[in-house]
Design an enzyme around this catalytic site. Sequence first.
Site, PDB file in Angstrom:
ATOM      1  N   LYS A  33      31.702  23.446 -22.492  1.00 50.95           N
ATOM      2  CA  LYS A  33      31.182  23.876 -21.908  1.00 50.95           C
ATOM      3  C   LYS A  33      29.635  22.649 -21.861  1.00 50.95           C
ATOM      4  O   LYS A  33      29.007  22.408 -20.303  1.00 50.95           O
ATOM      5  CB  LYS A  33      30.570  25.480 -21.889  1.00 50.95           C
ATOM      6  CG  LYS A  33      29.468  25.882 -20.657  1.00 50.95           C
ATOM      7  CD  LYS A  33      30.358  25.364 -19.633  1.00 50.95           C
ATOM      8  CE  LYS A  33      29.442  26.180 -18.293  1.00 50.95           C
ATOM      9  NZ  LYS A  33      30.906  25.925 -16.816  1.00 50.95           N
ATOM     10  N   SER A  48      33.990   0.683  -3.948  1.00 49.91           N
ATOM     11  CA  SER A  48      34.269   2.236  -4.812  1.00 49.91           C
ATOM     12  C   SER A  48      34.173   2.823  -3.857  1.00 49.91           C
ATOM     13  O   SER A  48      35.423   3.334  -2.614  1.00 49.91           O
ATOM     14  CB  SER A  48      32.865   2.368  -5.761  1.00 49.91           C
ATOM     15  OG  SER A  48      32.920   3.262  -6.370  1.00 49.91           O
TER      16      SER A  48
END
Length: 285
Positions: A167, A115
């Site tokens: 948000k 990764s």
Amino acid sequence: MKKLFTPITCTLDFITKYFKTFVFLTILAFIALATSEPTQTLNLARIYIKGMILDSASLRAQIDEINKYSSIKGALLVIDSPGGALGASVEMADLIKSLKAKMPVVAHAEGVMASGSYYAGAYASEVYANRGSLVGSIGVIFNGFNIEELLQKIGYKPSVISAGEYKEVGAYYRQWSAKERAYIENLIKEEYEMFVADIASARGLKVADSDSFAQGKIFNAPKAKSLGLIDDIGSRDDAIEALKRLSGVENPQWLEKSALQSYMDRALESSASIALGALFGMGLR
């Protein structure tokens, strides 16, 4: 009887009085060793990516140290890391890319190069892995959780005021809406496409072939080599020989970490591993 224990009591009294002074002088000695000028001309350096990637500060500090010596002609990048934060991994990849523009960098996977740590190591001039290492895991993940039912049971009601439709994306105190989930999925897809495109560019691969070398798959060293994720299988000594070949250095004189810095790094890595393991149970499964 009192005379018999006099040496012991004198020793304990000395330790009590002067132990702090001894510790202080020891620290000063470590600092002096760390800042003393090398007696030989340094020409190669080792840099490390180890443990969970949370930020790029450690790698940046190591590269800044290398840049102090115009005599250094190449760097060995030792990797044993499962990856971590995406932003920090990208920053580390850019650091390795910039360093490679100045000198050869040979990466060596000594356990896990996956990764985010693969993201960084892929920009090396050549990539080696020992025969027991695991390589790849090119993918992006977003972890979230929903504890709405638990909060209801304990009588906790969150009060949230926000502006902006997205948000509260990823909120833990309620179930995500279908629109929010679609937004997150699209964001992760965009980050994944950037990851794949960068690896393809760094390793000379084709994005069209990403189903074979990406998709979050992790590979053993032989498979990683056949896919083009690494250049060869070998020990650290093999990687050093490759670095000597690329840098033209015949008699390596290594820039080493100070004893104090090595001790502090090991202590911090151990503490971070224990804390992260206890909190999240992180690992390859």
